[in-house]
Design a protein around this motif. Structure first.
Motif, PDB file in Angstrom:
ATOM      1  N   PHE A  13      87.836  63.268  86.464  1.00  0.00           N
ATOM      2  CA  PHE A  13      86.506  62.769  86.136  1.00  0.00           C
ATOM      3  C   PHE A  13      85.833  63.674  85.098  1.00  0.00           C
ATOM      4  O   PHE A  13      85.314  63.209  84.077  1.00  0.00           O
ATOM      5  N   THR A  14      85.886  64.982  85.371  1.00  0.00           N
ATOM      6  CA  THR A  14      85.262  65.931  84.447  1.00  0.00           C
ATOM      7  C   THR A  14      85.914  65.876  83.073  1.00  0.00           C
ATOM      8  O   THR A  14      85.235  65.882  82.058  1.00  0.00           O
ATOM      9  N   VAL A  15      87.242  65.791  83.057  1.00  0.00           N
ATOM     10  CA  VAL A  15      87.943  65.723  81.768  1.00  0.00           C
ATOM     11  C   VAL A  15      87.527  64.466  81.010  1.00  0.00           C
ATOM     12  O   VAL A  15      87.227  64.513  79.819  1.00  0.00           O
ATOM     13  N   LEU A  16      87.449  63.339  81.738  1.00  0.00           N
ATOM     14  CA  LEU A  16      87.039  62.081  81.100  1.00  0.00           C
ATOM     15  C   LEU A  16      85.660  62.212  80.492  1.00  0.00           C
ATOM     16  O   LEU A  16      85.423  61.853  79.337  1.00  0.00           O
ATOM     17  N   LEU A  17      84.730  62.746  81.286  1.00  0.00           N
ATOM     18  CA  LEU A  17      83.369  62.930  80.779  1.00  0.00           C
ATOM     19  C   LEU A  17      83.369  63.871  79.581  1.00  0.00           C
ATOM     20  O   LEU A  17      82.661  63.649  78.604  1.00  0.00           O
ATOM     21  N   GLY A  18      84.200  64.900  79.676  1.00  0.00           N
ATOM     22  CA  GLY A  18      84.291  65.851  78.574  1.00  0.00           C
ATOM     23  C   GLY A  18      84.758  65.171  77.298  1.00  0.00           C
ATOM     24  O   GLY A  18      84.237  65.431  76.218  1.00  0.00           O
ATOM     25  N   VAL A  19      85.727  64.263  77.444  1.00  0.00           N
ATOM     26  CA  VAL A  19      86.232  63.549  76.276  1.00  0.00           C
ATOM     27  C   VAL A  19      85.135  62.676  75.671  1.00  0.00           C
ATOM     28  O   VAL A  19      84.907  62.680  74.458  1.00  0.00           O
ATOM     29  N   VAL A  20      84.425  61.959  76.554  1.00  0.00           N
ATOM     30  CA  VAL A  20      83.309  61.127  76.076  1.00  0.00           C
ATOM     31  C   VAL A  20      82.300  62.007  75.334  1.00  0.00           C
ATOM     32  O   VAL A  20      81.830  61.677  74.237  1.00  0.00           O
ATOM     33  N   ALA A  21      81.999  63.155  75.940  1.00  0.00           N
ATOM     34  CA  ALA A  21      81.026  64.063  75.342  1.00  0.00           C
ATOM     35  C   ALA A  21      81.518  64.565  73.987  1.00  0.00           C
ATOM     36  O   ALA A  21      80.774  64.584  73.011  1.00  0.00           O
TER      37      ALA A  21
END
Ligand code: ATP
Ligand code: MG
Lengths: 252, 406
Positions: free
Chosen positions: B282-290
């Motif tokens: 989840f964090t990695v996904l959000l990081g990618v979006v960011a």
């Protein structure tokens, strides 16, 4: 363009001056070529020109004869394809950009046909700008800028931005900017081209005054009455100087 | 030409086109803020999962009956399927057979509505158990006390209630010593638990815990247990405890095929591992979006810087013609870019901090300091590079070329 074999044998060098002064401008074999191979154009096809301190020279000639090209080289704004240029004894053609910027700031005041003031910047700030680039202190800078604006008669317009000034006024700001650094050499490429006759007259009076104060003035013009105010007239055609005469009426 | 002078030119340059300056600043600010907030949300969610797992206790293994299945597995199931019983719990408490088990708590659950006069509350969890349950499930007492083994032996109708239940039934007054009725049966409140908060959809404070015997006698009957909570001596010996549980339970339930047990165990450690990997995804996904949003912001800055420099090439030509050295022009544009990205980045950081105070999709964001540095640093570098590069090109032109530029 065919490099016409028009010999510049009409050239008259002011011998009286040459014997007493070092030239401020000395150009030898200036060539400026645009483009490559067959399509290339010689804007300057080998120009020799010597100008001494205190002269007032008008450069004339038909459109496309290379006047602006020569002027830009004299102002160190452009480089030559080949040739030598000494400004006040300094060899300009071999200098790098950074050294040239110092020369431009110290020795030359350039006046453009299209004024070239910095937009959205007051007349005073425009005139102060070259002084700022020379590292002159704020108070001194202000004093000199105000003096220069006074000389061109714009003391009451110092806080106006270019868009709030008439063409003649803008050109006078440009003259003030060129004068503020107290350059030895004032170069003007069709300074009156965008002005009406009244403004032209005022500007020419200003040039007379500047020249009388001992500065060298070189002006490109199409207009005979502008050339008539100069002490020497250089005529160009096809990238060559075809005549160089003293203006008898003025010199006398 | 001193640096203050150049800074003055730069601020004047920015001031001449306020809208563009504002838009660029905003682009950077949004990019930076979104990076900070999104990463904080990812971090917050993993923190939340972590803390709810901590709350459950990581050394516990829960045993549940494998019942009520359908299909192939149910059909082939051992026909002698037995429910979980107190006898199982007693067997698991054998210190010689199960040296790695610290304590055992059988749990009988029911759902019952509790009342105090006209106030009612239906606790999400209503457990009858042994005192060991409190420690095994990481539940501590805020006010009053736990019930004792003696209470269990005697079948006393005493209860420990959670904060939500206490508030429902007693408002702000002290519930200790008061009597409540649950499913019509009177219980005396002897303690309240410390606030646990909400895990997912479950309110950890909507809770009634009473002695197993009392609950069985009056509410659930003696037949079956909901689960048996086993606490291992430490997280390290959890695997041994697991093996011991299987050995004892297989014997208790006469399991012939270990692939077909009538009970199953839920290991908190494995739960922890799964949810941790889930939340890091989840964090990695959000990081990618960011990162994408920062990139888009960066392209925005680049674009505006390019346009700014191109638009001002003529001005650069004028400045050079009146004696501006290349360094002065370059510094001016670099300082403009720096001011833009510093101010934009600064606003973004402030926005990120403010935004992280609000719950987003039920998650309290927790700021990761390195993400703030990263977002800010990247935005400043982008500003410098993409502001500096075209400016450097323009500043290297001969004045006449710059002046000819339309
Ligand atoms: N950047 C350029 N690229 C190619 N050719 C050029 C360039 N600048 C000037 N020229 C050519 O060089 C020649 C001389 O141009 P220049 O501008 O010096 O003329 P000029 O005497 O100033 O004319 P005008 O009186 O119309 O201003 C012209 O033939 C022109 O087309
Ligand atoms: Mg011209």
């Amino acid at each position: 363009m065919v490099v016409a074999a028009v010999a510049a044998d009409e050239t008259v060098v002011d011998s009286a001056m040459s014997s007493t002064h070092k030239p401020i401008i000395e150009v030898r074999g200036a060539v400026k070529r645009y483009g490559e191979g067959d399509a290339s154009i010689f804007a300057l096809a080998g120009v020799d020109l010597t100008i001494y301190p205190g002269e007032y020279v008008a450069i004339m000639g038909p459109s496309g004869s290379g006047k602006s090209t020569l002027m830009n080289i004299l102002g160190a704004l452009d480089n030559m394809t080949s040739g030598k240029y000494f400004l006040d004894g300094i060899e300009i053609d071999s200098m790098d950009e950074n050294a040239l910027s110092i020369v431009r700031g110290r020795k030359i005041g350039f006046i453009f046909q299209s004024f070239n003031l910095i937009a959205r910047t007051t007349a005073l700030a425009n005139v102060e700008l070259p002084l700022a680039y020379q590292g002159i202190k704020k108070d001194e800078r202000r004093k000199r800028a105000l003096k220069a604006l006074e000389v061109v008669g714009l003391s009451d317009r110092i806080d106006h931005e270019p868009t709030e000034l008439s063409g003649g006024q803008q050109q006078r700001v440009a003259v003030a900017r060129a004068l503020a650094t107290r350059p030895a050499l004032l170069l003007a490429d069709e300074p009156t081209g965008a002005l009406d006759s009244k403004s032209t007259h005022d500007l020419l009076d200003l040039f007379d005054q500047i020249n009388a104060a001992g500065r060298t003035v070189v002006v490109i013009t199409h207009e005979d009455d502008v050339a008539a105010r100069a002490k020497r007239v250089v005529r160009m055609r096809d990238g060559l100087i075809i005549s160089d005469t003293l203006n008898k009426g003025r010199v006398a | 030409m001193n640096i203050l002078e150049i800074i003055r030119f730069a601020t004047r340059g920015l001031g001449t086109n306020k809208l563009r300056t504002a838009l660029t600043t905003m682009g950077i600010a949004i990019g930076v803020a979104s990076v900070i907030i999104l990463i904080a949300v990812g971090n917050g969610s993993s923190k939340q999962i972590q803390s709810s797992i901590d709350r459950l206790g990581t050394n516990t293994i829960t045993i549940m009956a494998n019942r009520g299945g359908f299909g192939r597995q149910a059909a082939s199931r051992n026909t002698s399927s037995k429910p979980l019983t107190v006898a199982d719990a007693v067997a698991l408490s054998d210190a010689t057979k199960a040296p790695d088990i610290k304590q055992v708590a059988p749990v009988a659950s029911t759902s019952a509505t509790c009342t105090n006069g006209t106030n009612t509350s239906t606790p999400g969890t209503f457990n009858g158990t042994w005192p060991a349950w409190f420690e095994a499930s990481n539940t501590s007492i805020a006010k009053g006390s736990y019930f004792t083994n003696d209470d269990v032996v005697q079948g006393r109708r005493v209860a420990v209630i959670g904060n939500t239940t206490a508030t429902d039934l007693f408002g702000t007054s002290n519930p200790i010593g008061q009597e409540i009725r649950c499913g019509g049966i009177p219980f005396t409140v002897i303690g309240t638990t410390t606030v646990k908060g909400t895990t997912g959809f479950q309110d950890g404070d909507s809770l009634v815990v009473a002695p197993l015997t009392a609950v069985q006698r009056s509410l659930t009957g003696y037949n079956s247990l909901q689960s048996i909570v086993v606490e291992a001596k430490s997280a390290k010996v959890q695997d041994f405890a697991q093996t011991e549980i299987n050995t004892i339970m297989d014997a208790q339930h006469k399991v012939k095929n270990t692939n077909n047990r009538d009970y199953r165990t839920l290991n908190q450690a494995s739960l922890l591992a799964t949810s941790n990997s889930n939340s890091s995804v989840f964090t990695v996904l959000l990081g990618v979006v960011a990162a994408i949003s920062l990139l888009v912001g960066g392209i925005g800055i680049t674009n505006i810087m390019l346009v700014t420099v191109i638009e001002r090439t003529r001005e650069i030509g004028i400045r050079k013609a009146i004696g501006a050295p290349k360094g002065a022009i370059l510094s001016q544009f670099l300082i403009e870019a720096t001011i833009l990205s510093l101010v934009g980045g600064g606003i973004g950081v402030i926005g990120g901090y403010i935004g992280s105070h609000f719950k987003i999709i039920g998650i309290q964001p927790v700021i990761v300091p390195s993400s703030v540095l990263l977002a800010f640093g990247v935005s400043v570098l982008i500003g410098l590079f993409f502001g500096g590069y075209p400016a450097s090109r323009a500043a290297s032109l001969r004045p006449i070329e710059a002046l000819r530029h339309e």
